[in-house]
Design a protein around this motif. Structure first.
Motif, PDB file in Angstrom:
ATOM      1  N   ARG A 183      35.975  42.653  36.674  1.00 30.14           N
ATOM      2  CA  ARG A 183      36.403  43.977  36.251  1.00 30.14           C
ATOM      3  C   ARG A 183      37.654  43.857  35.375  1.00 30.14           C
ATOM      4  O   ARG A 183      38.580  43.130  35.696  1.00 30.14           O
ATOM      5  CB  ARG A 183      36.711  44.834  37.473  1.00 30.14           C
ATOM      6  CG  ARG A 183      37.032  46.288  37.157  1.00 30.14           C
ATOM      7  CD  ARG A 183      37.423  47.019  38.416  1.00 30.14           C
ATOM      8  NE  ARG A 183      37.645  48.428  38.184  1.00 30.14           N
ATOM      9  CZ  ARG A 183      38.216  49.261  39.052  1.00 30.14           C
ATOM     10  NH1 ARG A 183      38.616  48.802  40.245  1.00 30.14           N
ATOM     11  NH2 ARG A 183      38.383  50.531  38.756  1.00 30.14           N
ATOM     12  N   GLY A 184      37.679  44.565  34.283  1.00 32.33           N
ATOM     13  CA  GLY A 184      38.779  44.454  33.328  1.00 32.33           C
ATOM     14  C   GLY A 184      38.349  43.786  32.043  1.00 32.33           C
ATOM     15  O   GLY A 184      39.095  43.777  31.066  1.00 32.33           O
ATOM     16  N   ASN A 185      37.137  43.230  32.041  1.00 31.12           N
ATOM     17  CA  ASN A 185      36.539  42.694  30.808  1.00 31.12           C
ATOM     18  C   ASN A 185      35.379  43.613  30.428  1.00 31.12           C
ATOM     19  O   ASN A 185      34.272  43.464  30.949  1.00 31.12           O
ATOM     20  CB  ASN A 185      36.044  41.264  31.040  1.00 31.12           C
ATOM     21  CG  ASN A 185      37.179  40.309  31.356  1.00 31.12           C
ATOM     22  OD1 ASN A 185      38.069  40.097  30.547  1.00 31.12           O
ATOM     23  ND2 ASN A 185      37.172  39.752  32.555  1.00 31.12           N
ATOM     24  N   PRO A 186      35.618  44.581  29.564  1.00 26.49           N
ATOM     25  CA  PRO A 186      34.631  45.638  29.323  1.00 26.49           C
ATOM     26  C   PRO A 186      33.299  45.151  28.781  1.00 26.49           C
ATOM     27  O   PRO A 186      32.277  45.833  28.929  1.00 26.49           O
ATOM     28  CB  PRO A 186      35.338  46.560  28.318  1.00 26.49           C
ATOM     29  CG  PRO A 186      36.414  45.729  27.706  1.00 26.49           C
ATOM     30  CD  PRO A 186      36.841  44.763  28.759  1.00 26.49           C
ATOM     31  N   GLU A 187      33.288  43.962  28.150  1.00 26.95           N
ATOM     32  CA  GLU A 187      32.027  43.478  27.583  1.00 26.95           C
ATOM     33  C   GLU A 187      31.129  42.832  28.629  1.00 26.95           C
ATOM     34  O   GLU A 187      29.967  42.517  28.351  1.00 26.95           O
ATOM     35  CB  GLU A 187      32.313  42.467  26.463  1.00 26.95           C
ATOM     36  CG  GLU A 187      32.799  41.103  26.911  1.00 26.95           C
ATOM     37  CD  GLU A 187      34.280  41.057  27.233  1.00 26.95           C
ATOM     38  OE1 GLU A 187      34.803  39.942  27.429  1.00 26.95           O
ATOM     39  OE2 GLU A 187      34.917  42.128  27.299  1.00 26.95           O
ATOM     40  N   VAL A 188      31.633  42.623  29.850  1.00 20.84           N
ATOM     41  CA  VAL A 188      30.862  41.974  30.909  1.00 20.84           C
ATOM     42  C   VAL A 188      30.165  43.029  31.763  1.00 20.84           C
ATOM     43  O   VAL A 188      30.776  44.028  32.164  1.00 20.84           O
ATOM     44  CB  VAL A 188      31.786  41.099  31.788  1.00 20.84           C
ATOM     45  CG1 VAL A 188      31.002  40.464  32.926  1.00 20.84           C
ATOM     46  CG2 VAL A 188      32.457  40.021  30.941  1.00 20.84           C
ATOM     47  N   ILE A 189      28.881  42.786  32.031  1.00 17.12           N
ATOM     48  CA  ILE A 189      28.093  43.711  32.853  1.00 17.12           C
ATOM     49  C   ILE A 189      28.331  43.378  34.319  1.00 17.12           C
ATOM     50  O   ILE A 189      27.984  42.292  34.783  1.00 17.12           O
ATOM     51  CB  ILE A 189      26.590  43.587  32.516  1.00 17.12           C
ATOM     52  CG1 ILE A 189      26.348  43.800  31.027  1.00 17.12           C
ATOM     53  CG2 ILE A 189      25.780  44.579  33.339  1.00 17.12           C
ATOM     54  CD1 ILE A 189      24.953  43.404  30.577  1.00 17.12           C
ATOM     55  N   ILE A 190      28.928  44.302  35.052  1.00 14.89           N
ATOM     56  CA  ILE A 190      29.222  44.092  36.467  1.00 14.89           C
ATOM     57  C   ILE A 190      28.541  45.186  37.285  1.00 14.89           C
ATOM     58  O   ILE A 190      28.116  46.206  36.734  1.00 14.89           O
ATOM     59  CB  ILE A 190      30.742  44.090  36.739  1.00 14.89           C
ATOM     60  CG1 ILE A 190      31.354  45.451  36.383  1.00 14.89           C
ATOM     61  CG2 ILE A 190      31.425  42.976  35.957  1.00 14.89           C
ATOM     62  CD1 ILE A 190      32.828  45.570  36.756  1.00 14.89           C
ATOM     63  N   PRO A 191      28.424  45.016  38.599  1.00 15.03           N
ATOM     64  CA  PRO A 191      27.770  46.047  39.429  1.00 15.03           C
ATOM     65  C   PRO A 191      28.585  47.341  39.439  1.00 15.03           C
ATOM     66  O   PRO A 191      29.794  47.359  39.181  1.00 15.03           O
ATOM     67  CB  PRO A 191      27.740  45.409  40.829  1.00 15.03           C
ATOM     68  CG  PRO A 191      27.987  43.962  40.612  1.00 15.03           C
ATOM     69  CD  PRO A 191      28.817  43.840  39.392  1.00 15.03           C
ATOM     70  N   TYR A 192      27.888  48.425  39.770  1.00 17.72           N
ATOM     71  CA  TYR A 192      28.569  49.720  39.946  1.00 17.72           C
ATOM     72  C   TYR A 192      29.442  49.662  41.192  1.00 17.72           C
ATOM     73  O   TYR A 192      29.058  49.096  42.213  1.00 17.72           O
ATOM     74  CB  TYR A 192      27.542  50.848  40.086  1.00 17.72           C
ATOM     75  CG  TYR A 192      26.848  51.200  38.789  1.00 17.72           C
ATOM     76  CD1 TYR A 192      27.492  51.961  37.825  1.00 17.72           C
ATOM     77  CD2 TYR A 192      25.539  50.769  38.544  1.00 17.72           C
ATOM     78  CE1 TYR A 192      26.845  52.286  36.633  1.00 17.72           C
ATOM     79  CE2 TYR A 192      24.900  51.092  37.359  1.00 17.72           C
ATOM     80  CZ  TYR A 192      25.562  51.850  36.405  1.00 17.72           C
ATOM     81  OH  TYR A 192      24.924  52.171  35.228  1.00 17.72           O
ATOM     82  N   ARG A 193      30.627  50.217  41.099  1.00 15.29           N
ATOM     83  CA  ARG A 193      31.533  50.285  42.233  1.00 15.29           C
ATOM     84  C   ARG A 193      31.405  51.630  42.931  1.00 15.29           C
ATOM     85  O   ARG A 193      31.051  52.644  42.309  1.00 15.29           O
ATOM     86  CB  ARG A 193      32.989  50.105  41.771  1.00 15.29           C
ATOM     87  CG  ARG A 193      33.258  48.745  41.176  1.00 15.29           C
ATOM     88  CD  ARG A 193      34.649  48.693  40.552  1.00 15.29           C
ATOM     89  NE  ARG A 193      35.692  48.935  41.528  1.00 15.29           N
ATOM     90  CZ  ARG A 193      36.277  47.986  42.235  1.00 15.29           C
ATOM     91  NH1 ARG A 193      35.902  46.721  42.103  1.00 15.29           N
ATOM     92  NH2 ARG A 193      37.241  48.273  43.093  1.00 15.29           N
ATOM     93  N   LYS A 194      31.686  51.647  44.217  1.00 16.18           N
ATOM     94  CA  LYS A 194      31.661  52.905  44.950  1.00 16.18           C
ATOM     95  C   LYS A 194      32.751  53.831  44.430  1.00 16.18           C
ATOM     96  O   LYS A 194      33.827  53.382  44.032  1.00 16.18           O
ATOM     97  CB  LYS A 194      31.852  52.666  46.449  1.00 16.18           C
ATOM     98  CG  LYS A 194      30.617  52.129  47.142  1.00 16.18           C
ATOM     99  CD  LYS A 194      30.779  52.182  48.657  1.00 16.18           C
ATOM    100  CE  LYS A 194      29.477  51.772  49.343  1.00 16.18           C
ATOM    101  NZ  LYS A 194      29.584  51.872  50.811  1.00 16.18           N
ATOM    102  N   PRO A 195      32.506  55.138  44.432  1.00 10.94           N
ATOM    103  CA  PRO A 195      33.531  56.087  43.981  1.00 10.94           C
ATOM    104  C   PRO A 195      34.803  55.973  44.817  1.00 10.94           C
ATOM    105  O   PRO A 195      34.775  55.537  45.973  1.00 10.94           O
ATOM    106  CB  PRO A 195      32.858  57.449  44.169  1.00 10.94           C
ATOM    107  CG  PRO A 195      31.392  57.163  44.164  1.00 10.94           C
ATOM    108  CD  PRO A 195      31.245  55.794  44.778  1.00 10.94           C
ATOM    109  N   ALA A 196      35.925  56.361  44.215  1.00  6.35           N
ATOM    110  CA  ALA A 196      37.218  56.266  44.890  1.00  6.35           C
ATOM    111  C   ALA A 196      37.290  57.124  46.144  1.00  6.35           C
ATOM    112  O   ALA A 196      38.068  56.849  47.058  1.00  6.35           O
ATOM    113  CB  ALA A 196      38.336  56.657  43.925  1.00  6.35           C
ATOM    114  N   ASP A 197      36.464  58.172  46.200  1.00 11.14           N
ATOM    115  CA  ASP A 197      36.494  59.054  47.372  1.00 11.14           C
ATOM    116  C   ASP A 197      35.695  58.486  48.552  1.00 11.14           C
ATOM    117  O   ASP A 197      35.617  59.116  49.615  1.00 11.14           O
ATOM    118  CB  ASP A 197      35.988  60.447  47.015  1.00 11.14           C
ATOM    119  CG  ASP A 197      34.554  60.438  46.489  1.00 11.14           C
ATOM    120  OD1 ASP A 197      33.896  59.370  46.532  1.00 11.14           O
ATOM    121  OD2 ASP A 197      34.085  61.497  46.019  1.00 11.14           O
ATOM    122  N   GLY A 198      35.098  57.295  48.381  1.00 13.25           N
ATOM    123  CA  GLY A 198      34.360  56.663  49.468  1.00 13.25           C
ATOM    124  C   GLY A 198      32.933  57.120  49.628  1.00 13.25           C
ATOM    125  O   GLY A 198      32.238  56.664  50.542  1.00 13.25           O
TER     126      GLY A 198
END
Length: 259
Positions: A183-198
Motif C-alpha cells: 500500500r502506498g504504491n498506486p501502480e501496484v494492484i493490492i487487495p481491497y481493505r476493510k472500511p475504516a468503520d469496521g
C-alpha cells in the motif's frame, strides 16, 4: 582427490537440483558469457578445475551452503580457490534481463527475508535475526522469475523496498500484483481493505480478494522453491555478493522450470 565431478552425471541433480541436460545448458550459458576464458587474474595461471566443474562448484555451494573448507576438498581444491571460483563465476550465472513483453502480461512481486551475517547491510527484523529484504517478481502465467531487486536492510517494509531496490523500475510499464504490504504504491494492484468503520466488504470485493490471493500465492511458492538453494537461508558471505547470488539462484530456478 576430487570427489564430486560433472563427468559423473549422477552427482549433478543431488548437489544442484538440475537435471544433467539442464546443467549442460547452464555451462553453455556461462561459456557464452566468457567463463571459459577467465583465469584468476594472473596471466598464464589456469584454473585447476575445468569450466563444467567450476559451474558445478558454484551451484553446489548455493544448493548446500557448505563452508569453503567443506566444499573445497569435495572438488579437490583449497578453500581459497573455492572462494575465487565463486567470486568469478557467480556473476556469470545471473538472471538475464527480460526481453520486451506484452504490456498486459501481469507480474507478481513479493519480498522475503534472507538471514545475512554481514551486518553492514543486514539489520534485526521480524524474524529476530539480522536479515536483508529481497524483492522477487515472477510472471503470473509462466511462474518464471523476471526480476530481482537489490537486497535492502531487513527492517524496511516492502512498500519502501519496492521503490528503493530497483525492482519498481524493472517492472515499469506492466501490471503488478502484490499483497496489502505494498500500500502506498498506486501502480501496484493490492487487495481491497476493510472500511475504516469496521464494516464488511461487499461480496464482489471479497470474491476479487479471493481470486487475488489465489494468483498471488504463485510468488510465495516461487520464493519457497528458491530457498531450496540453502544459501538463502543463512548467507555467510559479504553482503555485496548477495545480489549476484540471488540473481543466479533465480536463473537456476527458471532453468528447472523449462526444458
Amino acid at each position: 582427490m576430487q570427489v564430486i565431478t560433472s563427468a559423473r552425471p549422477e552427482w549433478i541433480f543431488p548437489f544442484t537440483g538440475l537435471q544433467p541436460a539442464q546443467f549442460r545448458r547452464l555451462v553453455r550459458l556461462v561459456a557464452e558469457r566468457g567463463g571459459d576464458g577467465i583465469a584468476d587474474g594472473r596471466p598464464g595461471r589456469q584454473w585447476a578445475l575445468d569450466l563444467a566443474d567450476r559451474v558445478l562448484l558454484v551451484a553446489t555451494y548455493w544448493r548446500t551452503n557448505l563452508t569453503m573448507r567443506q566444499i573445497g576438498p569435495l572438488f579437490g581444491v583449497s578453500h581459497s580457490t573455492a572462494h575465487r571460483v565463486i567470486d568469478t563465476l557467480g556473476p556469470l550465472l545471473a538472471l538475464a534481463p527480460v526481453r520486451r513483453r506484452p504490456v498486459d502480461q501481469i507480474a507478481i512481486v513479493d519480498g522475503t527475508l534472507v538471514p545475512t551475517r554481514d551486518h553492514r547491510l543486514a539489520t534485526p527484523s521480524k524474524n529476530y535475526r539480522y536479515s536483508t529484504n529481497l524483492q522477487v517478481a515472477i510472471d503470473a502465467s509462466t511462474r518464471l522469475v523476471i526480476a530481482v531487486g537489490d537486497p535492502q536492510p531487513g527492517n524496511r517494509n516492502d512498500t519502501i523496498v519496492y521503490r528503493t531496490s530497483g525492482i519498481q523500475q524493472k517492472l515499469a510499464g506492466r501490471p503488478v500484483m502484490a499483497d496489502g504490504a505494498y500500500r502506498g504504491n498506486p501502480e501496484v494492484i493490492i487487495p481491497y481493505r476493510k472500511p475504516a468503520d469496521g464494516s464488511d466488504l461487499p461480496a464482489w470485493k471479497e470474491d476479487l480478494n479471493a481470486q487475488h490471493r489465489t494468483i498471488r500465492a504463485r510468488v510465495e511458492h516461487t520464493l519457497a522453491r528458491m530457498k531450496t538453494w540453502k544459501i538463502l537461508r543463512d548467507y555467510r558471505r559479504a553482503a555485496h555478493t548477495l545480489a549476484d547470488a540471488t540473481s543466479g539462484i533465480a536463473n537456476l530456478h527458471n532453468i528447472t522450470l523449462t526444458n
